[in-house]
Structure formats: structure tokens, C-alpha cells
Design a protein around this motif. Structure first.
Motif, PDB file in Angstrom:
ATOM      1  N   THR A  86      -0.345   8.871  -0.109  1.00  0.00           N
ATOM      2  CA  THR A  86       0.243   9.079  -1.434  1.00  0.00           C
ATOM      3  C   THR A  86      -0.322   8.062  -2.410  1.00  0.00           C
ATOM      4  O   THR A  86       0.342   7.109  -2.805  1.00  0.00           O
ATOM      5  CB  THR A  86       1.768   8.922  -1.355  1.00  0.00           C
ATOM      6  OG1 THR A  86       2.039   7.652  -0.740  1.00  0.00           O
ATOM      7  CG2 THR A  86       2.391   9.987  -0.512  1.00  0.00           C
ATOM      8  N   GLY A  87      -1.570   8.247  -2.772  1.00  0.00           N
ATOM      9  CA  GLY A  87      -2.275   7.291  -3.614  1.00  0.00           C
ATOM     10  C   GLY A  87      -2.969   6.265  -2.749  1.00  0.00           C
ATOM     11  O   GLY A  87      -2.565   5.997  -1.603  1.00  0.00           O
ATOM     12  N   SER A  88      -4.036   5.674  -3.282  1.00  0.00           N
ATOM     13  CA  SER A  88      -4.758   4.695  -2.484  1.00  0.00           C
ATOM     14  C   SER A  88      -3.933   3.422  -2.289  1.00  0.00           C
ATOM     15  O   SER A  88      -4.140   2.667  -1.347  1.00  0.00           O
ATOM     16  CB  SER A  88      -6.121   4.389  -3.106  1.00  0.00           C
ATOM     17  OG  SER A  88      -5.982   3.977  -4.429  1.00  0.00           O
ATOM     18  N   VAL A  89      -2.977   3.220  -3.178  1.00  0.00           N
ATOM     19  CA  VAL A  89      -2.081   2.070  -3.029  1.00  0.00           C
ATOM     20  C   VAL A  89      -1.305   2.134  -1.706  1.00  0.00           C
ATOM     21  O   VAL A  89      -1.097   1.121  -1.047  1.00  0.00           O
ATOM     22  CB  VAL A  89      -1.116   2.042  -4.244  1.00  0.00           C
ATOM     23  CG1 VAL A  89       0.122   1.242  -3.963  1.00  0.00           C
ATOM     24  CG2 VAL A  89      -1.830   1.480  -5.464  1.00  0.00           C
ATOM     25  N   PHE A 113      -5.669  -6.476  -9.167  1.00  0.00           N
ATOM     26  CA  PHE A 113      -4.633  -5.436  -9.181  1.00  0.00           C
ATOM     27  C   PHE A 113      -3.303  -5.992  -8.664  1.00  0.00           C
ATOM     28  O   PHE A 113      -3.244  -6.600  -7.594  1.00  0.00           O
ATOM     29  CB  PHE A 113      -5.111  -4.293  -8.299  1.00  0.00           C
ATOM     30  CG  PHE A 113      -4.275  -3.038  -8.352  1.00  0.00           C
ATOM     31  CD1 PHE A 113      -3.625  -2.641  -9.502  1.00  0.00           C
ATOM     32  CD2 PHE A 113      -4.193  -2.240  -7.217  1.00  0.00           C
ATOM     33  CE1 PHE A 113      -2.884  -1.466  -9.534  1.00  0.00           C
ATOM     34  CE2 PHE A 113      -3.454  -1.068  -7.238  1.00  0.00           C
ATOM     35  CZ  PHE A 113      -2.802  -0.683  -8.389  1.00  0.00           C
ATOM     36  N   TYR A 116      -1.674  -5.922  -5.016  1.00  0.00           N
ATOM     37  CA  TYR A 116      -2.133  -6.722  -3.873  1.00  0.00           C
ATOM     38  C   TYR A 116      -1.109  -7.779  -3.434  1.00  0.00           C
ATOM     39  O   TYR A 116      -0.761  -7.841  -2.257  1.00  0.00           O
ATOM     40  CB  TYR A 116      -3.486  -7.382  -4.159  1.00  0.00           C
ATOM     41  CG  TYR A 116      -4.622  -6.438  -4.510  1.00  0.00           C
ATOM     42  CD1 TYR A 116      -4.589  -5.088  -4.172  1.00  0.00           C
ATOM     43  CD2 TYR A 116      -5.740  -6.904  -5.200  1.00  0.00           C
ATOM     44  CE1 TYR A 116      -5.635  -4.238  -4.509  1.00  0.00           C
ATOM     45  CE2 TYR A 116      -6.786  -6.053  -5.542  1.00  0.00           C
ATOM     46  CZ  TYR A 116      -6.723  -4.721  -5.194  1.00  0.00           C
ATOM     47  OH  TYR A 116      -7.750  -3.889  -5.527  1.00  0.00           O
ATOM     48  N   CYS A 157     -12.090  -5.701  -5.407  1.00  0.00           N
ATOM     49  CA  CYS A 157     -11.746  -4.622  -6.346  1.00  0.00           C
ATOM     50  C   CYS A 157     -12.901  -4.471  -7.324  1.00  0.00           C
ATOM     51  O   CYS A 157     -13.128  -5.334  -8.175  1.00  0.00           O
ATOM     52  CB  CYS A 157     -10.458  -4.997  -7.085  1.00  0.00           C
ATOM     53  SG  CYS A 157      -9.841  -3.705  -8.167  1.00  0.00           S
ATOM     54  N   ASN A 161      -9.712  -4.249 -11.638  1.00  0.00           N
ATOM     55  CA  ASN A 161      -8.569  -4.039 -12.520  1.00  0.00           C
ATOM     56  C   ASN A 161      -7.845  -5.380 -12.609  1.00  0.00           C
ATOM     57  O   ASN A 161      -7.442  -5.895 -11.566  1.00  0.00           O
ATOM     58  CB  ASN A 161      -7.651  -2.968 -11.922  1.00  0.00           C
ATOM     59  CG  ASN A 161      -6.426  -2.714 -12.761  1.00  0.00           C
ATOM     60  OD1 ASN A 161      -6.268  -3.258 -13.836  1.00  0.00           O
ATOM     61  ND2 ASN A 161      -5.533  -1.872 -12.256  1.00  0.00           N
ATOM     62  N   ASP A 188     -11.938  -1.727  -2.990  1.00  0.00           N
ATOM     63  CA  ASP A 188     -11.060  -0.849  -3.772  1.00  0.00           C
ATOM     64  C   ASP A 188     -11.880  -0.276  -4.920  1.00  0.00           C
ATOM     65  O   ASP A 188     -12.192  -0.960  -5.890  1.00  0.00           O
ATOM     66  CB  ASP A 188      -9.854  -1.644  -4.286  1.00  0.00           C
ATOM     67  CG  ASP A 188      -8.827  -0.747  -4.987  1.00  0.00           C
ATOM     68  OD1 ASP A 188      -9.180   0.389  -5.373  1.00  0.00           O
ATOM     69  OD2 ASP A 188      -7.681  -1.205  -5.164  1.00  0.00           O
ATOM     70  N   ALA A 190     -11.178   2.336  -7.033  1.00  0.00           N
ATOM     71  CA  ALA A 190     -10.374   3.298  -7.790  1.00  0.00           C
ATOM     72  C   ALA A 190     -11.116   3.840  -9.012  1.00  0.00           C
ATOM     73  O   ALA A 190     -10.838   4.946  -9.477  1.00  0.00           O
ATOM     74  CB  ALA A 190      -9.058   2.646  -8.223  1.00  0.00           C
ATOM     75  N   TYR A 191     -12.067   3.048  -9.516  1.00  0.00           N
ATOM     76  CA  TYR A 191     -12.760   3.438 -10.758  1.00  0.00           C
ATOM     77  C   TYR A 191     -14.243   3.709 -10.544  1.00  0.00           C
ATOM     78  O   TYR A 191     -15.020   3.680 -11.494  1.00  0.00           O
ATOM     79  CB  TYR A 191     -12.586   2.319 -11.800  1.00  0.00           C
ATOM     80  CG  TYR A 191     -11.142   2.023 -12.082  1.00  0.00           C
ATOM     81  CD1 TYR A 191     -10.416   2.823 -12.958  1.00  0.00           C
ATOM     82  CD2 TYR A 191     -10.486   0.969 -11.461  1.00  0.00           C
ATOM     83  CE1 TYR A 191      -9.079   2.574 -13.202  1.00  0.00           C
ATOM     84  CE2 TYR A 191      -9.143   0.706 -11.701  1.00  0.00           C
ATOM     85  CZ  TYR A 191      -8.451   1.511 -12.568  1.00  0.00           C
ATOM     86  OH  TYR A 191      -7.126   1.278 -12.814  1.00  0.00           O
ATOM     87  N   THR A 218      -9.340   7.189  -5.044  1.00  0.00           N
ATOM     88  CA  THR A 218      -8.134   7.860  -5.519  1.00  0.00           C
ATOM     89  C   THR A 218      -8.457   9.083  -6.365  1.00  0.00           C
ATOM     90  O   THR A 218      -9.511   9.147  -7.007  1.00  0.00           O
ATOM     91  CB  THR A 218      -7.275   6.877  -6.347  1.00  0.00           C
ATOM     92  OG1 THR A 218      -6.084   7.545  -6.757  1.00  0.00           O
ATOM     93  CG2 THR A 218      -8.013   6.379  -7.597  1.00  0.00           C
ATOM     94  N   SER A 220      -6.307   9.649  -8.711  1.00  0.00           N
ATOM     95  CA  SER A 220      -5.433   9.341  -9.854  1.00  0.00           C
ATOM     96  C   SER A 220      -6.171   9.118 -11.161  1.00  0.00           C
ATOM     97  O   SER A 220      -5.595   9.326 -12.229  1.00  0.00           O
ATOM     98  CB  SER A 220      -4.615   8.081  -9.560  1.00  0.00           C
ATOM     99  OG  SER A 220      -3.770   8.266  -8.457  1.00  0.00           O
ATOM    100  N   LYS A 221      -7.399   8.630 -11.111  1.00  0.00           N
ATOM    101  CA  LYS A 221      -8.049   8.207 -12.349  1.00  0.00           C
ATOM    102  C   LYS A 221      -9.064   9.265 -12.803  1.00  0.00           C
ATOM    103  O   LYS A 221      -8.744  10.099 -13.619  1.00  0.00           O
ATOM    104  CB  LYS A 221      -8.702   6.836 -12.123  1.00  0.00           C
ATOM    105  CG  LYS A 221      -7.749   5.790 -11.529  1.00  0.00           C
ATOM    106  CD  LYS A 221      -6.753   5.250 -12.528  1.00  0.00           C
ATOM    107  CE  LYS A 221      -5.555   4.521 -11.942  1.00  0.00           C
ATOM    108  NZ  LYS A 221      -5.791   3.466 -10.989  1.00  0.00           N
ATOM    109  N   ARG A 229      -0.081  11.816  -6.863  1.00  0.00           N
ATOM    110  CA  ARG A 229      -0.133  10.796  -5.813  1.00  0.00           C
ATOM    111  C   ARG A 229      -0.957  11.239  -4.602  1.00  0.00           C
ATOM    112  O   ARG A 229      -0.440  11.691  -3.580  1.00  0.00           O
ATOM    113  CB  ARG A 229       1.282  10.391  -5.343  1.00  0.00           C
ATOM    114  CG  ARG A 229       2.296  10.110  -6.435  1.00  0.00           C
ATOM    115  CD  ARG A 229       1.837   9.023  -7.401  1.00  0.00           C
ATOM    116  NE  ARG A 229       1.576   7.766  -6.741  1.00  0.00           N
ATOM    117  CZ  ARG A 229       0.399   7.116  -6.837  1.00  0.00           C
ATOM    118  NH1 ARG A 229      -0.601   7.589  -7.566  1.00  0.00           N
ATOM    119  NH2 ARG A 229       0.246   5.979  -6.194  1.00  0.00           N
TER     120      ARG A 229
END
Ligand SMILES: *Cc1c(COP(=O)(O)O)cnc(C)c1O
Length: 354
Positions: A86-89, A113, A116, A157, A161, A188, A190-191, A218, A220-221, A229
Motif C-alpha cells: 500500500t504505497g512504497s512507504v 523523507f 524514515y 533517497c 525529498n 528510494d 519515488a521520483y 511508487t 503515487s507520483k 496507495r
């Protein structure tokens, strides 16, 4: 009688989500505080979501099989290396749970981020925060120097972020040469879809090179599914197996799985949108530099202003212009939004310099 919450968690911070501004009379407001995509979902994605909605009386596929296989084919990695959540988090939390016992150390850059420190503390691990360098980037030499025999995980990261800087591939390789093979390095990413610097590290290439690298990605972005999620990891095979065991059962909803699959099918259109955001990022960065702001090379879908005097004045100027932004003690992070929002940002921050 009071409940006995774990005493080591009494200092646990809450995750601070990006704020919205209330709608105002005669003024458009924009949410540039959570690094979301400014684009609404594509029609085929909405249709996939609607189709999936007809079957939500059933549990989702707990193994995310269709999504895992689509990702494996796209990334050219074995399906066994992939785990979804449910999301990379959520995957980051599972990674730390699987890797760390109380007292073990997790190294990451700071500022980075804010999930963490929260996850590290929940697992009982000790956070070892290594200050960013003077260009708001990872100080990988200092991070390598911080490794002890209690270090289990190092999080890199990139792009970072909230500072938007990417780690260079050559620096990453020099760093990996100093990391023991029983220490997991989490990249990480994410972007990663927004990265244009050809020198930047690719987490996936690093996964191929090193047996102790896990990549977090993710939907998400860049894929615009923050509200549903879903994220994934490409991890060492033995670790991916444990991540599947540690995962929240049926965590990724059937609706999210369907939307992620439809997004992979529509990837060309989504990546065209990413290129629009990148062009806007470059426009904003150039305009801010023009008006005297010092801005590093930004590689994500946001810009970072380092503000040694604190973010209050810049934040107030943005909010007066109708822009919700994300303040930190040492600067301001502003998501690249639709062009009209970016125009307002440039105007507000230029006025602040003038
Ligand atoms: C947004 C973000 C994520 C993604 O989180 P999800 O749980 O996948 O929505 C992960 N890492 C960083 C650094 C982020 O900024």
C-alpha cells in the motif's frame, strides 16, 4: 489505569501531510504541498477503476499477481524480486521490520523523507542521520563513514525529498564499494521518472550490480495514483520473499491493482505528462535563479528553496498567492503544479527578492 504504550515510542512524531488552503473568494488555490501529479487520472484508468468497483465484495489477489508480472516484464526482472504494498512507504516499513532488531542502526541523510525516522523508531531501530552536503545532496562519504557493526539498512533517497537533488551513479558506486554486503541499501526512487540528469544513479541498474540493493518505487507520483496507495520494491530475492510474508494481508486493494495495471498500459501518455512537469520544473528553476534565488539542480517534481532564516516569509508569500506549500525548518518545498500555479509561484517569489 493508563495503557502502557511502548515507552520508546512516546517521542514518536506524527507524519505531517501537506496542507490544503481553503478556497477563497475570487482566488484560485492550488495544492503544491504533497508532490502529487497535477493531472487527473486518464480515462482508461478511471474506467479500470470503475470496472474493478463492481467486484469489491471480493478480496483482492493477495499476491498482486497480474501487477507483479506486468512489472517484471516492464522492468525485465524476475517476478520473485518484486513485492507490492500500500504505497512504497509500507514496503519501507516492512523492510525495516524484516531487517532490524531493537538497537540496530538505520543510516539515512537528513533532511530527507520524514517517514524514515518514524518507521525506524517503530521497529526499535536507531536512526543515524547524516547531514546533507552544502549542495543539499547526500554526503555519501559521511554516510559510509557512519557504518558500524550494528548498521543493517542505509536509505538513499534519490532524488531526495525534500531537496530535489539526485545522487550521481559514480558517487553511488564508490559508496557501495565501502558498504558490507550484509547491509541493505534501499534506493528510494519515488521520483525517478522525473530525473533528466544522465549522470544520476539508476536504482534498478544498482539492483542488477549489487546483491544488497532494494529499490522502492511508487504509483503515487508520476503515475498519478496517490489516492489509491500502491507501490513496489525490486529487492534481493530472499528479501522479497520475506517482504511478501510481512505484508499486510490483502493490502493493495483490487481497485488499486486494476488502476496500476491500467496505468502501465497507459504509460506512454503518463510519461508525456511527466515531461510536461519536467519542462515546467525547468521553467520555474530558471525564473527563480533569474530573480536571484539560489536553486540546486532539481530532479523531481518539486523545487526546494534552502532558507537559513526559516521558511515563514516565503511560505506566507506563497499562501497569499493561493499556493499551499510545504515548509521545513531549513527551507520550503513547492511541488511543480499546473502552469497557472507555477506562474503564481514565480511571481510571488520574484516579488520577495525584489
Ligand atoms: C512520495 C514518496 C514516497 C511514496 O510514497 P507512497 O507510499 O508510495 O505514496 C516514497 N518515498 C518518498 C521519498 C516520497 O517522497
Amino acid at each position: 489505569m493508563a495503557l502502557r504504550i511502548r515507552p520508546d515510542l512516546l517521542s514518536l512524531p506524527a507524519y505531517k501531510a501537506g496542507q490544503k488552503l481553503a478556497a477563497r473568494e475570487g482566488q484560485r488555490v492550488f495544492k503544491l504541498s504533497s508532490n502529487e501529479s497535477p493531472h487527473p487520472p486518464l480515462a482508461p484508468v478511471v474506467e479500470a477503476i470503475a470496472r474493478a468497483a463492481f467486484e469489491v465484495n471480493r478480496y483482492p489477489d493477495p499476491l498482486n499477481s497480474a501487477l507483479v508480472h506486468a512489472l517484471a516484464a516492464k522492468l525485465a526482472v524476475p517476478a520473485e524480486a518484486i513485492a507490492c504494498s500500500t504505497g512504497s512507504v509500507a514496503l519501507l516499513g516492512n523492510l525495516l521490520e524484516v531487517m532490524c532488531e531493537p538497537g540496530d542502526e538505520v543510516i539515512y541523510a537528513w533532511r530527507s523523507f520524514e517517514a524514515y525516522p518514524i518507521w525506524a523508531q517503530l521497529t526499535g531501530a536507531t536512526s543515524v542521520q547524516v547531514a546533507l552536503n552544502e549542495r543539499a545532496g547526500h554526503d555519501l562519504e559521511a554516510m559510509a563513514a557512519a557504518i558500524t557493526n550494528r548498521t543493517r539498512v542505509i536509505i538513499v533517497c534519490t532524488p531526495n525529498n525534500p531537496t530535489g537533488t539526485a545522487v550521481a551513479a559514480a558517487e553511488f558506486e564508490a559508496f557501495m564499494a565501502k558498504v558490507p554486503q550484509d547491509v541493505l541499501v534501499v534506493v528510494d526512487e519515488a521520483y525517478c521518472e522525473y530525473v533528466t540528469d544522465a549522470q544520476a544513479v539508476s536504482g534498478l541498474a544498482a539492483w542488477h550490480q549489487h546483491p544488497n540493493v532494494a529499490v522502492l518505487r511508487t504509483f503515487s507520483k508520476a503515475y498519478g495514483l496517490a489516492g489509491l496507495r500502491v507501490g513496489y520494491t525490486v529487492a534481493p530475492l530472499e528479501l522479497a520473499d520475506f517482504l511478501r510474508r510481512a505484508a499486510l494481508p490483502f493490502g493493495v486493494s483490487s481497485v488499486a491493482q486494476a488502476a496500476a495495471l491500467a496505468s502501465l498500459d497507459a504509460e506512454a501518455q503518463l510519461l508525456a505528462r511527466v515531461r510536461e512537469v519536467v519542462a515546467e520544473r525547468e521553467r520555474v528553476v530558471a525564473a527563480l535563479r533569474e530573480s536571484g534565488w539560489q536553486v540546486e539542480d532539481m530532479q523531481a517534481n518539486f523545487v526546494w528553496l534552502g532558507l537559513p532564516q526559516g521558511p515563514a516569509a516565503a511560505q506566507a508569500a506563497c499562501e497569499a498567492a493561493g499556493l499551499a506549500v510545504r515548509p521545513f525548518p531549513e527551507g520550503l518545498r513547492v511541488t511543480v503544479g499546473e502552469p497557472a500555479a507555477n506562474d503564481l509561484l514565480i511571481e510571488a517569489l520574484t516579488a520577495l527578492r525584489g
